[in-house]
Design an enzyme around this catalytic site. Sequence first.
Site, PDB file in Angstrom:
ATOM      1  N   ALA A 240       7.160  -8.080 -16.928  1.00 30.77           N
ATOM      2  CA  ALA A 240       8.509  -8.594 -17.142  1.00 30.77           C
ATOM      3  C   ALA A 240       8.822  -8.733 -18.633  1.00 30.77           C
ATOM      4  O   ALA A 240       7.958  -8.538 -19.490  1.00 30.77           O
ATOM      5  CB  ALA A 240       8.664  -9.930 -16.437  1.00 30.77           C
ATOM      6  N   HIS A 241      10.047  -9.112 -18.925  1.00 31.92           N
ATOM      7  CA  HIS A 241      10.493  -9.206 -20.311  1.00 31.92           C
ATOM      8  C   HIS A 241       9.700 -10.240 -21.099  1.00 31.92           C
ATOM      9  O   HIS A 241       9.332 -11.282 -20.595  1.00 31.92           O
ATOM     10  CB  HIS A 241      11.998  -9.488 -20.400  1.00 31.92           C
ATOM     11  N   ASN A 242       9.422  -9.878 -22.343  1.00 33.87           N
ATOM     12  CA  ASN A 242       8.770 -10.769 -23.310  1.00 33.87           C
ATOM     13  C   ASN A 242       7.281 -10.969 -23.068  1.00 33.87           C
ATOM     14  O   ASN A 242       6.643 -11.752 -23.779  1.00 33.87           O
ATOM     15  CB  ASN A 242       9.443 -12.151 -23.363  1.00 33.87           C
TER      16      ASN A 242
END
Lengths: 341, 341, 341
Positions: free
Chosen positions: B250-252
């Site tokens: 997922a993001h980050n």
Amino acid sequence: MADPRFFTPKGPFSLARLAELAVADLAPGADLAKEFTHVAPLETAGPEAVGFLDNRRYVDVFCQSRAGACVVRPAMADKAPAGMELLLAKEPYPAYARIARAFFPSSDPVSEVSPSAVVDSTARLSPDCRVEAGAFIGAGAEIGRRSTIRANAVIDAGVVIGNDCVVGACASLSHCLIGNRVVIYPGARIGQDGFGFATSKDGHLRIPQVGRVVIYDDVEIGANTTIDRGSGPDTVIGRGCMIDNLVQIAHNVQLGEGCIIVAQVGISGSTKLEDHVVAGGQAGLTGHLKIGKGSRIAAQAGVMRDTEPGQNYGGSPAVPAREWHRQTVALARLAAGKGTK
Amino acid sequence: MADPRFFTPKGPFSLARLAELAVADLAPGADLAKEFTHVAPLETAGPEAVGFLDNRRYVDVFCQSRAGACVVRPAMADKAPAGMELLLAKEPYPAYARIARAFFPSSDPVSEVSPSAVVDSTARLSPDCRVEAGAFIGAGAEIGRRSTIRANAVIDAGVVIGNDCVVGACASLSHCLIGNRVVIYPGARIGQDGFGFATSKDGHLRIPQVGRVVIYDDVEIGANTTIDRGSGPDTVIGRGCMIDNLVQIAHNVQLGEGCIIVAQVGISGSTKLEDHVVAGGQAGLTGHLKIGKGSRIAAQAGVMRDTEPGQNYGGSPAVPAREWHRQTVALARLAAGKGTK
Amino acid sequence: MADPRFFTPKGPFSLARLAELAVADLAPGADLAKEFTHVAPLETAGPEAVGFLDNRRYVDVFCQSRAGACVVRPAMADKAPAGMELLLAKEPYPAYARIARAFFPSSDPVSEVSPSAVVDSTARLSPDCRVEAGAFIGAGAEIGRRSTIRANAVIDAGVVIGNDCVVGACASLSHCLIGNRVVIYPGARIGQDGFGFATSKDGHLRIPQVGRVVIYDDVEIGANTTIDRGSGPDTVIGRGCMIDNLVQIAHNVQLGEGCIIVAQVGISGSTKLEDHVVAGGQAGLTGHLKIGKGSRIAAQAGVMRDTEPGQNYGGSPAVPAREWHRQTVALARLAAGKGTK
């Protein structure tokens, strides 16, 4: 600051304008005319950037941030570093969302049908849609206004796509009707046959799947997610559902409005989710269930029975969340050789 | 023997040369000049093939093998069948890897841009890269030396790909910077928006995701794996990470160096893995965690808290591995109607 | 009724003909000449449609259905609403399958090689196969009679595909041999390198994967499923296997005949399933196991040991199903502060 190779912010916006956009309050003495050029994470933001604080884990980062402005809860105001302008909102995350969307609005696509796209002569394309290189549009398919079909996507015969949609690169759609403002991420597979066969003495007999996938407005379908078409009834995704990556949605599943389905969830055939259900990552739901309105299913839960509206569930097999937590504690105590009290 | 429709081995190599390549010892009386033409599994290998034994499950196969040579631990030498040459190595698997790589080296691609590829006029392609049929390369993208973009892959505007990379068939990349010697398998999705929205009374508000995916050198990304770009910070995959198929990142998320992420693992937003973390198949990690250096997460584990460096974890919710095993035993005894001691 | 944009039923068929097709009995007084035009779910079926009842959950729907005919178990006959013709079968689902297949038969594809497909001059295409827009066929590949390669699929060099196969949109195949009547759904990835590397002091050393994927007749491979090629041995999918979406099958895995692998299952390297194994959704199997003939693995189970033929397993780590149920009950009682009896 956002990489200019990929992003071009609008703006600048004054603090006063940002407060208006965010529906946020300003602290006494705020410099209303101060201008900001972009949004950035609190760790790396400089004096021209707007950040936000929502998760308490990051209070220390907030206290040391060099961000020029920050969207925060009013209760956090007195922890702000000197010189930081504050945009005070009870719910900082949606307030920040409105600011970020002002800096980085979604823009209308450049209308164009790539010469390397293959579009059937009976397909109906709105004059301001966009069809990129290598995309395929089958017989009788319809593409609405300002919708974009990204490179190498495949839209099969008869598929209807509404306005302001995006179909991601290498995605494939068949046997489906798509509403407006729907975003389908790269590699999503929508409308193929469900996993429908009858086991007999002659082997596994495939059963024709003669339903569709119907997706209402404002839905997002994540990358490489798969949604099978119905076997006779339709598979339905209600308005405003957010579906993450690598999710499996089987034939005849129905999702109500505003459901949130996190990555790698699997929903088996004919299960119905009422409105605003949330399913955490990797949760699994067996078939033919009714999941009550607003039920929240924990990550990795294995739901095998209907759920009550508004209740939380966890564990595999899933039980009400309180019971799950009691089980977790009881098992830990048992393993440690302690009693249950 | 490898199917000649798909593979053409180099060689032959003498036993002496193989020992040198593998950094292996030879048994007394070894026939240094004996030549070998390929590698093969011990079950099917003939006198001209080299096999290996690493997993004890297969000792019986070893004892009955007709392989001309075998890479084994020194302790196994006396179980070898008559006539088999031995390549003795404390770690047979990497020793075998070096031999197999000599027979089947990765070769430089034939430089060519397919006439059916669509390459933006502002993209910068190195003169010795390869772009296959139906691939799309967007504005300003860069493709490094000897890198291959396979058929129907989509490389969006601004993406930078280093040297000696392979992007698999039908993969799609956007908003990302890729190092050298990175292999991206077919259908991987890299750089699309993360699952970022704020829930408000107006529904789910999408938040612009203005970070990137940064992938360092010597990384592998499995087939149909999805890696979302950062929301503002970047999503980062450290040098030498091996990521299997159908993984969700997922993001980050940040991965340190040399992490091993087995198939169908899901890693939620903003979680950071330090170097050399191993996550078993189908494990799930919730968001905003810190996974300590060298932590090992068992298959199907559900990690909800930070982990300690060098420790093993299992279960859902995950606990230290010893505790997990105690829980498993205690529950089995409880179900059998026995006490905990 | 099936959406005419997507489906065109054959027929009509008389009740007598439907009974013959379904190998079903008719009730006394049945109107043999009555004609039916399509199949439909019992909820929405009208007097010209044929439905079926298999799952007891839907008895109430059956009792109120307006369907003109219904395939049901003989024991349900007396609950039928007035005017409904009955097709009586001990196993209603395969009987219904045969009727649905008569209304919606799979038809031979229109032979054509799209001018926008890229076909290597050394590929061997049968004269009646179909290759759609944007598909790529590599050197020496073979496509059998009446087989279809859908839009933007990639068939790499040397791949052999039998007769009456379909390769879905955007799927990619390499290093594999495919039998007859095999259906590969969109986005499936078959034949890429397995996750094979040896960890050494020089980092993770990739090991050349020189086996293939061999898929026997009458197999289905779901959307976005990944099947890695063998490392030296082959990865093998036996005749008649049904594999759902988003499944991971690692290198050297062997599936016997008629296995059913539900969505999001993961099978680790070198594990062998004997004939007719069923693995429920999201189940995981570790590597190097032998799964006995006809074993049934529950959804989300984590199998870490060999299984006995014909036995059921559940839980993570998986145990025999009865034991798993006892564990579930015992844990619930423990958490509730009750004893184990």
